[in-house]
Write a protein that holds these residues in place. Structure first.
Motif, PDB file in Angstrom:
ATOM      1  N   GLY A  65     -10.590 -15.739   6.445  1.00  0.00           N
ATOM      2  CA  GLY A  65     -11.604 -15.540   7.461  1.00  0.00           C
ATOM      3  C   GLY A  65     -12.923 -15.053   6.885  1.00  0.00           C
ATOM      4  N   LEU A  66     -12.857 -14.281   5.821  1.00  0.00           N
ATOM      5  CA  LEU A  66     -14.067 -13.726   5.207  1.00  0.00           C
ATOM      6  C   LEU A  66     -14.713 -14.669   4.199  1.00  0.00           C
ATOM      7  N   GLY A  67     -14.202 -15.882   4.133  1.00  0.00           N
ATOM      8  CA  GLY A  67     -14.847 -16.876   3.280  1.00  0.00           C
ATOM      9  C   GLY A  67     -13.956 -17.516   2.253  1.00  0.00           C
ATOM     10  N   GLY A  68     -12.790 -16.910   2.009  1.00  0.00           N
ATOM     11  CA  GLY A  68     -11.807 -17.541   1.146  1.00  0.00           C
ATOM     12  C   GLY A  68     -12.002 -17.340  -0.334  1.00  0.00           C
ATOM     13  N   THR A  69     -13.099 -16.715  -0.746  1.00  0.00           N
ATOM     14  CA  THR A  69     -13.355 -16.485  -2.167  1.00  0.00           C
ATOM     15  C   THR A  69     -13.129 -15.016  -2.473  1.00  0.00           C
ATOM     16  N   ALA A  70     -12.213 -14.746  -3.408  1.00  0.00           N
ATOM     17  CA  ALA A  70     -11.882 -13.358  -3.717  1.00  0.00           C
ATOM     18  C   ALA A  70     -11.482 -13.234  -5.177  1.00  0.00           C
ATOM     19  N   THR A  71     -11.713 -12.054  -5.730  1.00  0.00           N
ATOM     20  CA  THR A  71     -11.264 -11.745  -7.077  1.00  0.00           C
ATOM     21  C   THR A  71     -10.226 -10.630  -6.998  1.00  0.00           C
ATOM     22  N   GLU A  72      -9.310 -10.626  -7.933  1.00  0.00           N
ATOM     23  CA  GLU A  72      -8.269  -9.602  -7.952  1.00  0.00           C
ATOM     24  C   GLU A  72      -8.802  -8.324  -8.580  1.00  0.00           C
ATOM     25  N   ARG A  73      -8.350  -7.210  -8.016  1.00  0.00           N
ATOM     26  CA  ARG A  73      -8.749  -5.906  -8.537  1.00  0.00           C
ATOM     27  C   ARG A  73      -7.540  -4.976  -8.492  1.00  0.00           C
ATOM     28  N   PRO A  74      -7.098  -4.445  -9.625  1.00  0.00           N
ATOM     29  CA  PRO A  74      -5.940  -3.557  -9.623  1.00  0.00           C
ATOM     30  C   PRO A  74      -6.278  -2.199  -9.025  1.00  0.00           C
ATOM     31  N   VAL A  75      -5.296  -1.604  -8.366  1.00  0.00           N
ATOM     32  CA  VAL A  75      -5.421  -0.233  -7.875  1.00  0.00           C
ATOM     33  C   VAL A  75      -4.206   0.542  -8.361  1.00  0.00           C
ATOM     34  N   PRO A  76      -4.258   1.874  -8.342  1.00  0.00           N
ATOM     35  CA  PRO A  76      -3.125   2.660  -8.843  1.00  0.00           C
ATOM     36  C   PRO A  76      -1.821   2.297  -8.147  1.00  0.00           C
ATOM     37  N   GLY A  77      -0.727   2.444  -8.900  1.00  0.00           N
ATOM     38  CA  GLY A  77       0.590   2.153  -8.337  1.00  0.00           C
ATOM     39  C   GLY A  77       1.027   0.722  -8.548  1.00  0.00           C
ATOM     40  N   GLY A  78       0.291  -0.032  -9.364  1.00  0.00           N
ATOM     41  CA  GLY A  78       0.667  -1.405  -9.644  1.00  0.00           C
ATOM     42  C   GLY A  78       0.256  -2.394  -8.572  1.00  0.00           C
ATOM     43  N   ARG A  79      -0.527  -1.956  -7.591  1.00  0.00           N
ATOM     44  CA  ARG A  79      -0.970  -2.863  -6.534  1.00  0.00           C
ATOM     45  C   ARG A  79      -2.227  -3.614  -6.973  1.00  0.00           C
ATOM     46  N   VAL A  80      -2.444  -4.748  -6.315  1.00  0.00           N
ATOM     47  CA  VAL A  80      -3.635  -5.556  -6.556  1.00  0.00           C
ATOM     48  C   VAL A  80      -4.251  -5.876  -5.212  1.00  0.00           C
ATOM     49  N   LEU A  81      -5.546  -5.633  -5.070  1.00  0.00           N
ATOM     50  CA  LEU A  81      -6.230  -6.028  -3.849  1.00  0.00           C
ATOM     51  C   LEU A  81      -7.152  -7.198  -4.153  1.00  0.00           C
ATOM     52  N   LEU A  82      -7.572  -7.877  -3.111  1.00  0.00           N
ATOM     53  CA  LEU A  82      -8.478  -9.011  -3.235  1.00  0.00           C
ATOM     54  C   LEU A  82      -9.856  -8.586  -2.758  1.00  0.00           C
ATOM     55  N   ARG A  83     -10.850  -8.782  -3.591  1.00  0.00           N
ATOM     56  CA  ARG A  83     -12.218  -8.368  -3.282  1.00  0.00           C
ATOM     57  C   ARG A  83     -13.033  -9.574  -2.834  1.00  0.00           C
ATOM     58  N   THR A  84     -13.594  -9.506  -1.631  1.00  0.00           N
ATOM     59  CA  THR A  84     -14.532 -10.499  -1.131  1.00  0.00           C
ATOM     60  C   THR A  84     -15.924  -9.879  -1.127  1.00  0.00           C
ATOM     61  N   ALA A  85     -16.899 -10.645  -0.662  1.00  0.00           N
ATOM     62  CA  ALA A  85     -18.267 -10.135  -0.639  1.00  0.00           C
ATOM     63  C   ALA A  85     -18.403  -8.921   0.265  1.00  0.00           C
ATOM     64  N   LEU A  86     -17.606  -8.867   1.324  1.00  0.00           N
ATOM     65  CA  LEU A  86     -17.745  -7.806   2.325  1.00  0.00           C
ATOM     66  C   LEU A  86     -16.677  -6.730   2.223  1.00  0.00           C
ATOM     67  N   ALA A  87     -15.458  -7.122   1.821  1.00  0.00           N
ATOM     68  CA  ALA A  87     -14.324  -6.209   1.952  1.00  0.00           C
ATOM     69  C   ALA A  87     -13.359  -6.335   0.784  1.00  0.00           C
ATOM     70  N   ASP A  88     -12.625  -5.245   0.552  1.00  0.00           N
ATOM     71  CA  ASP A  88     -11.447  -5.270  -0.298  1.00  0.00           C
ATOM     72  C   ASP A  88     -10.237  -5.333   0.617  1.00  0.00           C
ATOM     73  N   VAL A  89      -9.302  -6.242   0.316  1.00  0.00           N
ATOM     74  CA  VAL A  89      -8.174  -6.497   1.212  1.00  0.00           C
ATOM     75  C   VAL A  89      -6.877  -6.266   0.448  1.00  0.00           C
ATOM     76  N   LEU A  90      -6.053  -5.365   0.976  1.00  0.00           N
ATOM     77  CA  LEU A  90      -4.835  -4.927   0.295  1.00  0.00           C
ATOM     78  C   LEU A  90      -3.618  -5.156   1.164  1.00  0.00           C
ATOM     79  N   ALA A  91      -2.594  -5.787   0.614  1.00  0.00           N
ATOM     80  CA  ALA A  91      -1.285  -5.853   1.254  1.00  0.00           C
ATOM     81  C   ALA A  91      -0.471  -4.674   0.728  1.00  0.00           C
ATOM     82  N   ALA A  92      -0.317  -3.640   1.548  1.00  0.00           N
ATOM     83  CA  ALA A  92       0.251  -2.372   1.084  1.00  0.00           C
ATOM     84  C   ALA A  92       1.759  -2.275   1.270  1.00  0.00           C
ATOM     85  N   GLY A  93       2.349  -3.153   2.090  1.00  0.00           N
ATOM     86  CA  GLY A  93       3.770  -3.061   2.366  1.00  0.00           C
ATOM     87  C   GLY A  93       4.034  -2.768   3.829  1.00  0.00           C
ATOM     88  N   VAL A  94       5.290  -2.912   4.210  1.00  0.00           N
ATOM     89  CA  VAL A  94       5.679  -2.787   5.615  1.00  0.00           C
ATOM     90  C   VAL A  94       6.036  -1.345   5.959  1.00  0.00           C
TER      91      VAL A  94
END
Length: 233
Positions: free
Chosen positions: A21-50
């Motif tokens: 929805g935010l444009g489909g273009t994103a780069t990966e960015r690691p965060v602590p705990g072995g997680r990776v979020l996707l960075r778009t022009a406007l937002a960082d998007v993280l799948a944190a778990g259920v």
């Protein structure tokens, strides 16, 4: 600086819908705990778990690694009919821990009533109302549960305890707890895949809800000022 948005979902399919929805273009960015979020022009998007615990842990890790202006819990949800039918978008006026507490002779006691903290977090009202208006979304409490509702009796009990509730999900309150610890505002935005009530997977419309989620973020991406992000300060 340019204020940024942190969007936290439960699973990768929700994360990918937001990014699409935010444009489909994103780069990966690691965060602590072995997680990776996707960075778009406007937002960082993280799948944190259920669930609220995973959501809180993942959000806290991301917030420790970067600065944000706003945190959004996003994904699909069960909707409380008739106000939030399948396919609807909902925005929370309160993120409520609906099953955090204790059972007593008089029924359920929320954790706040027990004196052990808060049972809900509220987004800035002007923000949440404006987002709901822009999206044409149902507006009301979104309940966070650790066990998804699967019976009519449970659905009726939740609506009795939380009049006006529009949806049930499993992460919002956890995201809000982490945001509050960092003194950041929080918002919850969901799209409805199924009614809250008897569990009937054949009636779920997950694909449609994910497309609605992508559409919601596409609309917000065109009006970032609604969220107070993406503007030069």
């Amino acid at each position: 600086m340019t204020p940024r948005l942190l969007v936290v979902t439960a699973v990768a399919a929700e994360r990918d819908a937001v990014v699409r929805g935010l444009g489909g273009t994103a780069t990966e960015r690691p965060v602590p705990g072995g997680r990776v979020l996707l960075r778009t022009a406007l937002a960082d998007v993280l799948a944190a778990g259920v669930g609220p615990a995973a959501a809180a842990a993942g959000t806290a890790a991301a917030l420790a690694a970067a600065e944000y202006a706003l945190v959004v819990s996003a994904g699909i949800a069960g909707g409380f009919p008739p106000g939030a039918p399948v396919g609807a978008t909902v925005v929370a006026d309160a993120l409520v821990a609906a099953d955090l507490g204790a059972e007593g002779p008089e029924g359920f006691l929320p954790v706040a009533a027990l004196g052990f903290g808060t049972s809900e977090h509220r987004p800035p009202e002007a923000l949440s109302r404006r987002v709901a208006e822009v999206l044409g979304a149902a507006y009301g409490p979104v309940l966070t549960v650790s066990t998804a509702t699967g019976t009519a009796a449970r659905a009726a009990e939740l609506t009795r305890r939380h009049p006006g509730a529009v949806a049930e999900a499993m992460e919002g309150f956890g995201v809000a707890e982490a945001a509050a610890a960092h003194k950041l505002p929080v918002l919850e935005l969901r799209t409805v895949s199924n009614p809250v009530g008897p569990r009937d997977r054949a009636a779920w419309r997950i694909g449609e809800a994910l497309e609605a989620l992508a559409d919601a973020f596409a609309r917000l991406g065109k009006e970032p000022a609604v969220l107070g992000v993406g503007e030069r300060t």
